[in-house]
Structure formats: C-alpha cells, structure tokens
Design an enzyme around this catalytic site. Structure first.
Site, PDB file in Angstrom:
ATOM      1  N   HIS A  65      -4.706  -2.539   0.976  1.00  0.00           N
ATOM      2  CA  HIS A  65      -3.957  -3.563   1.692  1.00  0.00           C
ATOM      3  C   HIS A  65      -2.937  -4.269   0.813  1.00  0.00           C
ATOM      4  CE1 HIS A  65      -7.015  -3.059   4.833  1.00  0.00           C
ATOM      5  NE2 HIS A  65      -6.168  -3.669   5.637  1.00  0.00           N
ATOM      6  N   GLY A  66      -3.163  -4.321  -0.462  1.00  0.00           N
ATOM      7  CA  GLY A  66      -2.177  -4.992  -1.296  1.00  0.00           C
ATOM      8  C   GLY A  66      -2.552  -5.010  -2.760  1.00  0.00           C
TER       9      GLY A  66
END
Length: 484
Positions: free
Chosen positions: A322-323
């Site tokens: 996700h990041g």
C-alpha cells in the site's frame, strides 16, 4: 484522468459511443488507444514504463509456455524480477534508502547512495500485480500465452480498471476482448446506475468526509481525543466510499461495453470477524495475495507456528504494497496480528461467547470488528508513526477530561474546523449508506426500482443526479488508492 471530472465524462461518452459504432474487429484498437490516452492524462512519460513491462511480460508468457523444466522457472523469475524491480525503483527506493541513511547515521556514517527525485507512476502497484498474475497463470498452466500483442497490452491497460483495479486475472478478462458485445439496453442502464452510485459515494460522501478528516489529521495539535475519534470514524467510511466508489464506476463503465469485472467490495463493515472483513474488502487484492503469496508459502498446509507466520508475512507485505511508509507496515502488521490472535484464541472465545450468550447478538461482533479495523486505520491515515501514536494516545487519555467537562456542562472544545451542520450531514450520510447496505441485504435495490412504474423510476434517477450535483464536492479530489 479522474472519474469524478468533466474530462472523464466527455471521454467516457465519446469512447463508449464510438465503441458500439465501429466494427468489432477494430474495437481492441479503439480501447487500447484511448486507454493509453487515459493513462497519459496523468504523467505522459510514464506510459513508457508501462510499455516496457508489457513487452517483457508478453514475450515471457510465450517463452514460458514453450519451455520445459527449469528454464520455465528462470523465465518466470526474470519476468517477476522485472515487474517487482520497476515497482522497487519507483515506489520503494527512497524509502529503503532513507532507512539505510538512518541506520548509517547511528554508526556516525554518511550514506553515499543518492536519492532519486521521481514521482510514483499512478496505479503502478495495480497494473504490476495484474501483469504478474498473467505470467504466473501461464507458468501454472491455467492460462494459454496470449499471442496477440495488442490484446495482451489491452489486458494490462484496460482503462476502467487500469489505475486502481479491480486487479483482474487473465482467465477472466483476456477472452472477453475477443467476444463481440452488442448494445444491450438493460446492461447499459445497469452499468450507468452502478457508475452513478459510485460517483455518489465518491463526491457526496467520501469527499465531504475528507474535509473533516484532513482538517483533524493535518493539524493534530489543535484537536482532542473526541475530534480524533470522529475523524477516524469518518476516515473509515471515507476510504470505503472513495475506493468502492472507484470500483463501482470501473465495473459499471466496463459493464456498459459488455465486460464483466470482478466484485471488489461486499459491505466489509458488516463483517463479524477480521478474516471475514478481508473476504469483503478489496477482494481482488486479498485474493491475489492468497493465491500467489499465501499458498506459495505453504498456506495452512504446514505446522501451526509456520501457518501463523505465513499469515503475518502476507499482511506485512500487503501493508508495504500500500505504500513506502512504516505506517502502512504497521497497519498490515496489526491486521496480521488480529488474524493470528483470533486463531490462537478461537476455542476460548467460542466458549466465553456461548456461556454469556453473546452469539445471540451478532451486532456486538460487527461492532468489535469495526473498532479493530478503525484502530488500524489510524496508522493508514497518519503521516508517520509518531503522529499515529499521538492520535491514539489522545483518543485514550483525553476521555476523563472530556467526561468531566460533559458532567460539568462545559464545552467539549470540539474544533473540527467545519460548521456543526456539516458534521451532522456527515453522520446522516453514513447512516444513509448503512441503510442502503441493510436494504441491499434484503433485496436487490436496482432490480426492485427497475420493476417500478416509469414515473417512480425516473424520479429516483433524477433525484440521485440532483443530489450529486447539489451536494457533491467537485474539487477534482484524487482517489485515495491512486497513490498505490
């Protein structure tokens, strides 16, 4: 190009009309060309990165299918390394480099490795995973290698789901590009209704909730525990409406042209366990990790400790997907902990629930899951780990002061930087959303409306469009998951 923009409205109307007007044999060219235009509307030069991975995976699929023995594994590995390598450079290079610098400074040394001044290509993680699923499925013998380069390129670049999914599998999508889709009124109207509902969730609910969430999370030191609690609850529904709204619009746009994309959300906040939540939330990603990482690690066909480790690894990787930030790693680790802890305590919890009769109140389980998921959302939304712990701390320690103020009829100092009527409207929109989900669980709302008299049907349609126009927040807010 944002789904919630006038640019997309013109683009979608033109492309879809032209799609049904031209001959079937030219439609793949139309969709591929305009999918390229759609992607280049963000950062044009990054189309070259996407093109490079498409070329690599196209030839890798053919070579894998025509090769035997260890050579097949080699070419699969080369394809995966190429895809993950692009992802690593653009998304994780600076993250790992900054952490390496921190480690070096601990020893009094300077990091000689330079930082890269690059932007993350929009939706890189999504189309990378979709491309990887293709070569893996060819390697496993579940999918024939695609010989038509244009069709394969369209599989990766199909504009409705190019930027934020759903992450499709080749078995579901590739063959659809060869099928002839005639204009079907019922299918087209069904797709338009789904797109309208998705747009409603995005611009009326998600973007309105975002005003409060951004005000609180962006200026933490002027808020207290109650403000943080409200903002976190709002964020839980903001990210759901933002992402599921995108998915609805993507699925609806594809459906209009005759394509069937997989369902990506199924009322996740109605879940009675965290495991069930992940069967309802971002289904295309959770099933991707299940099929390609969890099972490859051995799944539950191993010793119990190793099974727990497999689950935890999958969620750590999911968080990092996700990041490139420790907040996402913490978010993934929390969900991994939730699942492992639930497995360890399953027998005890069932006995306690049975003894106390809690099984008769499933709403308690749903509420508990929402609290756990909401707690994890703090890490997802916060800018860094320090901010996340600051927010959590004040959501806990501020309550005695808040209760004392309430009992003494003092102001709770709820400063959310927006008028009180806007806060009330946000709560009403959340209640409306949950009411729709409740009714949808009893009957198919779209099908029910379809059977009503024309006057009632069109009153509903015009009513939804009017609410979108009058209450929508049209600031071209980017979808949250575009950054992934």
């Amino acid at each position: 190009m944002l789904f919630n923009s006038l640019h997309f409205l013109v683009f979608f109307t033109f492309v879809t009309s032209l799609y049904f007007f031209i001959s079937h044999k030219y439609r793949w060219i139309l969709l591929l060309g305009f999918s390229c235009y759609f992607y280049m509307a963000f950062v044009p030069i990054y189309i070259l990165i996407l093109g490079l991975t498409i070329v690599i995976d196209y030839f890798a699929g053919i070579i894998i299918e025509n090769t035997l023995g260890k050579k097949r594994q080699f070419f699969l590995l080369a394809s995966l390394i190429a895809n993950v390598g692009v992802l690593a450079v653009f998304k994780y290079y600076n993250f790992f480099n900054s952490n390496f610098s921190f480690l070096m400074h601990g020893f009094g040394l300077e990091n000689p490795i330079p930082y890269l001044s690059i932007l993350l290509p929009i939706g890189l993680s999504f189309h990378t995973f979709q491309a990887m699923s293709y070569t893996i499925e060819v390697f496993r013998g579940h999918q024939k290698a695609e010989r038509h380069f244009g069709i394969y390129a369209l599989y990766v670049m199909f504009y409705p789901q190019l930027v934020a999914g759903p992450i499709e599998r080749p078995q579901n999508l590739l063959h659809q590009f060869r099928e002839k889709h005639e204009f079907d009124y019922d299918r087209v109207t069904s797709g338009l209704k789904l797109m309208a509902w998705g747009l409603f969730k995005k611009v009326v609910i998600a973007d309105r909730l975002a005003i409060v969430v951004d005000a609180v999370y962006g200026d933490m030191h002027t808020h207290n525990g109650l403000s943080f609690l409200i903002a976190t609850v709002f964020f839980a529904f903001q990210i759901f409406c933002d992402f599921s709204g995108y998915s609805d619009m993507a699925i609806g746009a594809a459906r209009i042209m005759g394509f069937k994309l997989m369902t990506n959300f199924n009322k996740p906040y109605n879940s009675r366990s965290v495991a069930e939540f992940w069967k309802r939330w971002h289904i295309s990603l959770s099933s991707w990790f299940r099929d390609y990482l969890y099972i490859s690690l051995g799944g539950n066909r191993v010793t119990i400790p190793r099974w727990y480790l497999n689950l935890f690894i999958v969620f750590l990787v999911s968080g990092l997907w996700h990041g490139a930030n420790w907040t996402f790693v913490a978010w993934g680790a929390l969900h991994g902990f939730y699942l492992v802890f639930s497995l360890i305590t399953k027998d005890i919890r069932e006995k306690v629930s049975g003894a106390l009769g809690l099984n008769r109140f499933p709403v308690l389980q749903t509420f508990t899951v929402f609290i756990l998921v909401g707690f994890a959302w703090v890490f997802f939304r916060a800018s860094n780990i320090h901010d996340a712990f600051y927010i959590i701390k004040h959501m806990i320690v501020d309550w005695p002061m808040l209760i004392q103020r309430a009992l003494s009829h003092q102001s709770l100092q709820l400063n959310l930087s927006v008028p009180s009527k806007e806060i009330l409207l946000c709560f009403l929109l959340i209640l409306f959303l949950e009411a729709v989900h409740f009714i949808q669980g009893k009957l198919d709302i779209a099908q029910y409306i379809k059977t009503r008299p024309a006057v009632l049907r069109w009153s509903v349609y015009y009513g939804v469009l009017t609410v979108i126009i009058l209450m929508g927040v049209f600031e071209n807010r980017q979808f949250i998951y575009f950054q992934f």
